[in-house]
Scaffold this active site. Structure first.
Site, PDB file in Angstrom:
ATOM      1  N   HIS A  34       0.853  -1.188   0.000  1.00  0.00           N
ATOM      2  CA  HIS A  34       0.000   0.000   0.000  1.00  0.00           C
ATOM      3  C   HIS A  34       0.892   1.243   0.000  1.00  0.00           C
ATOM      4  O   HIS A  34       2.129   1.151  -0.088  1.00  0.00           O
ATOM      5  CB  HIS A  34      -0.943  -0.028   1.211  1.00  0.00           C
ATOM      6  N   HIS A  37       4.057   1.356   2.175  1.00  0.00           N
ATOM      7  CA  HIS A  37       5.226   0.686   1.601  1.00  0.00           C
ATOM      8  C   HIS A  37       5.840   1.549   0.491  1.00  0.00           C
ATOM      9  O   HIS A  37       7.056   1.666   0.380  1.00  0.00           O
ATOM     10  CB  HIS A  37       4.835  -0.669   1.014  1.00  0.00           C
ATOM     11  N   LYS A 147       5.842   2.981  11.542  1.00  0.00           N
ATOM     12  CA  LYS A 147       4.587   2.297  11.904  1.00  0.00           C
ATOM     13  C   LYS A 147       4.918   1.160  12.878  1.00  0.00           C
ATOM     14  O   LYS A 147       4.186   0.875  13.812  1.00  0.00           O
ATOM     15  CB  LYS A 147       3.949   1.768  10.615  1.00  0.00           C
TER      16      LYS A 147
HETATM   17  P1  AMP Z   1       4.956  -5.175   6.459  1.00  0.00           P
HETATM   18  O1  AMP Z   1       4.701  -5.533   5.036  1.00  0.00           O
HETATM   19  O2  AMP Z   1       3.716  -4.844   7.222  1.00  0.00           O
HETATM   20  O3  AMP Z   1       5.863  -6.154   7.158  1.00  0.00           O
HETATM   21  O4  AMP Z   1       5.765  -3.807   6.427  1.00  0.00           O
HETATM   22  C1  AMP Z   1       6.933  -3.661   5.672  1.00  0.00           C
HETATM   23  C2  AMP Z   1       7.530  -2.318   5.947  1.00  0.00           C
HETATM   24  O5  AMP Z   1       6.583  -1.294   5.631  1.00  0.00           O
HETATM   25  C3  AMP Z   1       7.898  -2.109   7.439  1.00  0.00           C
HETATM   26  O6  AMP Z   1       9.098  -1.371   7.513  1.00  0.00           O
HETATM   27  C4  AMP Z   1       6.730  -1.310   7.946  1.00  0.00           C
HETATM   28  O7  AMP Z   1       7.034  -0.525   9.066  1.00  0.00           O
HETATM   29  C5  AMP Z   1       6.423  -0.452   6.744  1.00  0.00           C
HETATM   30  N1  AMP Z   1       5.052   0.066   6.820  1.00  0.00           N
HETATM   31  C6  AMP Z   1       3.910  -0.658   6.912  1.00  0.00           C
HETATM   32  N2  AMP Z   1       2.851   0.168   7.035  1.00  0.00           N
HETATM   33  C7  AMP Z   1       3.345   1.431   7.026  1.00  0.00           C
HETATM   34  C8  AMP Z   1       2.767   2.734   7.144  1.00  0.00           C
HETATM   35  N3  AMP Z   1       1.452   2.901   7.303  1.00  0.00           N
HETATM   36  N4  AMP Z   1       3.578   3.801   7.104  1.00  0.00           N
HETATM   37  C9  AMP Z   1       4.926   3.641   6.961  1.00  0.00           C
HETATM   38  N5  AMP Z   1       5.527   2.453   6.850  1.00  0.00           N
HETATM   39  C10 AMP Z   1       4.761   1.358   6.886  1.00  0.00           C
END
Ligand code: AMP
Length: 278
Positions: A34, A37, A147
């Site tokens: 999203h 990312h 986040k």
């Molecule tokens: P995930 O796919 O949830 O494991 O997240 C992958 C990366 O994207 C991690 O570094 C998260 O902290 C970052 N991330 C996920 N959601 C957000 C958000 N809303 N804002 C900023 N970074 C995000």
């Protein structure tokens, strides 16, 4: 953009990039990408010659009763988003660990509180997969979203303690129009849960606003936050020192962070915000 399906190919490609003097930027994810990312890719892009994005749902970081099997997936959508945000390599392996894999990385001091208290072993799984991913991609830096504030702290400690070449670059948390932190797990929410999920960030902002008006007593701030929350179960709401992640009683001169995790139906959401001195 090159799609890489095996870690052997990833290693070879990264070695080649290193040999030709390229600076490697890395964004690790679990997919179902999203705008949060995408913001990490946008931050990394100008600072590297080769931008690698990984999509891998890492079993090591899920507890036995968690959502590993139903975690949302959209490989085609992920590829489109990575391409649109300038990724050079999309590393989407089926398997990440070699036969006989026997190493586990743990940063206990930063992993046992907050999310680590209700998700035992979670941050060991995160540290282990990131150590492996940082090794495979030979990344100079990895952009990680605030986040997951505790995750950033754990990985920073890990890279410094182990002397890894990969530096952790934190990126700001991105919110949806209703203020809810963007998350792949938001797709699980019913309409009613989504409406109530917005109370998590409202609680954190209410605490921050009260701190700006002069309240420094953490117990009072937390009471205010809890009163603003409408969730099915509160996992935690805490104010901690932003560096040590230790709970504090009074806001002082050091940067502090307010963090919350709350359950809506079957979905556990997290959020956090800087509070007090910045
Ligand atoms: P995930 O796919 O949830 O494991 O997240 C992958 C990366 O994207 C991690 O570094 C998260 O902290 C970052 N991330 C996920 N959601 C957000 C958000 N809303 N804002 C900023 N970074 C995000």
């Amino acid at each position: 953009m090159r799609l890489v399906r095996t870690y052997q190919e990833m290693e070879a490609l990264a070695d080649e990039a290193l040999r030709s003097g390229k600076r490697i930027g890395f964004v690790p994810t679990m997919g179902y990408l999203h705008a949060g990312h995408a913001s990490l890719m946008d931050l990394a892009r100008p600072d590297c010659d080769l931008l690698v994005v990984s999509v891998y749902v890492n079993p090591l970081q899920f507890g036995p009763s968690e959502d590993l099997t139903r975690y949302p997936r959209d490989p085609e959508g992920d590829a489109r988003l990575c391409e649109a945000h300038g990724a050079d390599v999309l590393f989407m392996p089926a398997d990440l660990y070699p036969d006989g894999f026997a190493t586990h990385v743990s940063v206990p001091e930063l992993s046992s509180t907050l999310c680590g208290a209700s998700r035992p072993g979670h941050f060991d799984g995160v540290a282990t997969v990131c150590a492996r991913l940082f090794g495979l991609t030979r990344a100079d830096f990895a952009v990680m979203g605030e986040k997951d504030f505790q995750q950033v702290a754990v990985l920073r400690r890990m890279t410094e303690d182990l002397g890894l070449r990969t530096r952790i670059v934190p990126a700001p948390l991105i919110r949806d129009t209703d203020g809810v932190a963007l998350s792949s797990r938001n797709t699980y929410l019913s309409e009613d849960e989504r409406r109530r999920a917005a109370t998590l960030h409202r609680a954190l902002f209410a605490m921050r606003d009260a701190a700006e008006r002069g309240t420094t007593d953490v117990a009072s701030l937390l009471e205010l936050g809890r009163a603003a929350l409408d969730c099915d179960r509160l996992d935690y709401l805490e104010i901690v020192d932003a560096a040590s992640l230790r709970a504090i009683d009074v806001l002082g001169d050091r940067p502090a962070r307010a963090l919350g995790a709350a359950i809506y139906g079957r979905t556990r959401l997290i959020d956090n915000i800087a509070i007090g001195a910045s």
